[in-house]
Design an enzyme around this catalytic site. Structure first.
Site, PDB file in Angstrom:
ATOM      1  N   LYS A   1       0.814  -1.217   0.000  1.00  0.00           N
ATOM      2  CA  LYS A   1       0.000   0.000   0.000  1.00  0.00           C
ATOM      3  C   LYS A   1       0.852   1.273   0.000  1.00  0.00           C
ATOM      4  O   LYS A   1       0.378   2.337  -0.334  1.00  0.00           O
ATOM      5  CB  LYS A   1      -0.954  -0.013   1.202  1.00  0.00           C
ATOM      6  CG  LYS A   1      -1.947  -1.180   1.143  1.00  0.00           C
ATOM      7  CD  LYS A   1      -2.985  -1.125   2.241  1.00  0.00           C
ATOM      8  CE  LYS A   1      -4.003  -0.039   2.011  1.00  0.00           C
ATOM      9  NZ  LYS A   1      -4.817  -0.285   0.826  1.00  0.00           N
ATOM     10  N   ASP A   2       2.096   1.143   0.422  1.00  0.00           N
ATOM     11  CA  ASP A   2       3.000   2.300   0.439  1.00  0.00           C
ATOM     12  C   ASP A   2       3.798   2.306  -0.866  1.00  0.00           C
ATOM     13  O   ASP A   2       4.626   1.427  -1.102  1.00  0.00           O
ATOM     14  CB  ASP A   2       3.936   2.178   1.644  1.00  0.00           C
ATOM     15  CG  ASP A   2       4.831   3.388   1.809  1.00  0.00           C
ATOM     16  OD1 ASP A   2       4.887   4.236   0.895  1.00  0.00           O
ATOM     17  OD2 ASP A   2       5.484   3.485   2.859  1.00  0.00           O
TER      18      ASP A   2
END
Lengths: 167, 95
Positions: free
Chosen positions: B38-39
């Site tokens: 997600k990063d």
């Protein structure tokens, strides 16, 4: 115009694409006709703060990386950084870099790492990391602009009394 | 199509392209769903500058995916020139 940026610990504290801050700042300054010199300053190197006229830059770190930096900061670099703060040089400080400007970091299980105390901030580690996209609007006195980003950290900095300039 | 998941893998692919002499159309597809990670800040650790140095070989450069805008910004700051239409349309289907 020319800006000299002292980039602290670029080799050991680049955990999540942090060098993007330097890439972005350099490109945007250069697009405005401002030449940029980046002096990478790691463990054992002198900060050469006297030559840095406008920016110092710090970055986010992991707890273990912070431990690596503590001895280096204690060897004199921390004092140089405090002097730069006193001289009102401009800092861009991200996450752990910001925390290391403060008094100390206490992990969630009670282990305390003492930092340089350039600003009146200390940090308490949370047991669970705070991860995710975020968006917020800054206060009116800080231009009221919208900030979009991604957070990935466990430390919660607590400002006791902001008596010195920080960013 | 080449799948990459981290800066080390991406740099390997960039190295492969950089050592090929042919012309390319490049499409960079970046997502941030659970399986992707997600990063997406890791893209700043990828050496896209090495590709930007050879952009005369790339007849078209596209960005797509959930985080297409992040990818476009990364390429722009790596030195890709949007003024010559290399950064182009966003593909919104099929990925």
């Amino acid at each position: 115009m020319e800006l000299n940026i002292c980039h602290l610990y670029p080799d050991i504290l680049n955990l999540y694409g942090d060098r993007g801050n330097i890439i972005t700042m350099k490109r945007r300054l250069e697009s405005r006709g401002i030449s940029v010199n980046v002096d990478e300053c790691s463990i054992g190197h002198e900060t050469r703060c006297g030559q840095v006229r406008h920016f110092l830059h710090r970055r986010r770190t992991g707890t273990s990386s912070r431990r690596c930096c503590c001895d280096d900061l204690a060897s004199g670099k921390g004092k140089d950084i405090c002097t730069a703060v006193e001289e009102e040089k401009v800092f861009l400080a991200i996450c752990g870099g910001y925390q290391m400007l403060g008094q100390y970091y206490k992990t969630w299980d009670g282990v305390q790492l003492d930092f340089i105390g350039a600003i009146n901030v200390h940090t308490i580690g949370a047991k669970e990391r705070m991860i995710g996209n975020y968006m917020y609007r800054t206060t009116p006195e800080s231009s009221g602009s919208i900030v979009v980003g991604f957070e990935n950290h466990s430390g919660k900095p607590i400002s006791v009394r902001m008596s010195r300039r920080s960013a | 199509m080449m799948l990459v998941k981290n800066p080390a893998g991406f740099n390997q692919v960039i190295n492969l392209i950089a050592h090929d002499e042919g012309n390319y159309k490049l499409a960079f597809l970046l997502n941030d769903r659970f399986a992707d990670g997600k990063d997406v800040s890791w893209i700043w650790d990828v050496d896209f500058e090495a590709l930007a140095d050879q952009q005369v070989r790339f007849t078209r450069v596209l960005v797509s995916g959930v985080r297409a805008d992040d990818m476009a910004l990364r390429l722009k700051y790596a030195g890709f020139a949007p003024s010559v239409s290399r950064l182009s349309a966003r593909i919104t289907t099929g990925c």
